[in-house]
Write an enzyme that holds these catalytic residues in place. Structure first.
Site, PDB file in Angstrom:
ATOM      1  CE1 TYR A 229      31.446  52.495 -69.774  1.00 17.21           C
ATOM      2  CE2 TYR A 229      33.303  51.875 -71.169  1.00 17.21           C
ATOM      3  CZ  TYR A 229      32.444  52.836 -70.673  1.00 17.21           C
ATOM      4  OH  TYR A 229      32.578  54.146 -71.075  1.00 17.21           O
TER       5      TYR A 229
ATOM      6  CE  LYS B  82      29.274  54.142 -72.061  1.00 13.61           C
ATOM      7  NZ  LYS B  82      28.357  55.292 -71.930  1.00 13.61           N
TER       8      LYS B  82
END
Length: 271
Positions: free
Chosen positions: A156, A160
């Site tokens: 993640y 991001k």
């Protein structure tokens, strides 16, 4: 200088991915309240679509990880409303997973949702916006994880961080017709706060935030309204932090025995 109402979106069309709940729903409702026509998407149709001011967002079932489906979302909005002025890439997220044992399939899905999908939808939106006299605006909803990784979020965090870099790259390529900006969100109180931040819904976690509280979805929605509207015509390629000032460093909390930052310290005295 008379700029009228800088948050009046009457006559404009907004697409919000992942706009059926939580932050996405708040963003959709904020734009509806400002007068915009709004289309939201998600994997499953919600019991009720976001609404404000007596109007309701239009829902479309879309898996934005599919490039064709992402393009179809944009085309559907243009077909229904005649134009597209704002895209908010909000869909994203990931459960925690240990980097040492996580499966390749899991990593692929996380990167697809948080990085590739925003690219696919933005690419389709840009195609429409470049042909409009007033161009358009794209806002990517990112995470503080891109700047400060947390354990269990390797895939993640990488996705991001990629979204932030993608924002800056697209801002270079697509200006001046299309502005592309990024919002770094911090800890946000949503319906899922209990599972993420504890049984108190994040009350204890709020103690490490300088503003003394977790963000609420409307805080992010207001930032979207600013970046997409007439108050920010020269804002492009920026990263707007909506995290209440970040978090008090762990070493400070450790030195204070776990107590949060004292926002009203006693005056320093050398005596």
């Amino acid at each position: 200088m008379d700029i009228g109402n800088p948050v009046d979106f009457t006559g404009r069309t907004v697409v919000v991915t992942g706009g059926t709940k939580g932050i996405g729903a708040a963003i959709a409702e904020m734009f509806l309240a400002a007068g915009a026509e709004v289309m939201v998407c998600g994997r499953n149709e919600p019991p009720s679509a976001p609404g404000a001011g007596g109007r309701t967002a239009h829902f479309r079932s879309v898996d934005v990880r599919d490039p064709a489906a992402a393009a179809g979302l944009v085309d559907a909005a243009v077909e229904r409303f005649g134009r597209l002025d704002v895209l908010v890439n909000n869909a994203g997220g990931s459960p925690e997973a240990a980097a040492a044992t996580v499966s390749p399939r899991f990593v692929e899905k996380v990167v697809a949702l948080n990085l590739l999908a925003p690219f696919y939808v933005a690419q389709a939106a840009n195609r429409i916006m470049q042909g409009q006299q007033d161009g358009g605006s794209i806002v990517n909803i990112g995470s503080v994880s891109a700047h400060t990784p947390q354990p269990g979020t390797a895939a993640y965090t990488a996705a991001k961080a990629g979204l932030l870099a993608l924002t800056r790259a697209l801002a270079l390529e697509w200006a001046p017709k299309v502005r592309v900006n990024h919002i770094t969100t911090g800890l946000i109180r949503t319906e899922s706060a209990v599972s993420v931040y504890g049984e108190d819904g994040g009350a204890a976690v709020a103690g490490v935030i300088p503003m003394g509280r977790m963000a609420v979805p409307d805080d992010v929605a207001r930032a979207c309204l600013f970046l997409a509207g007439d108050l920010a015509p020269y804002v492009n390629g920026t990263d707007l932090a909506v995290h209440g000032g970040g978090e008090v460093p762990a070493r400070f909390l450790a030195a204070k025995g776990g107590r949060r930052l004292d926002t009203h310290p006693e005056p320093f005295s050398s005596s």
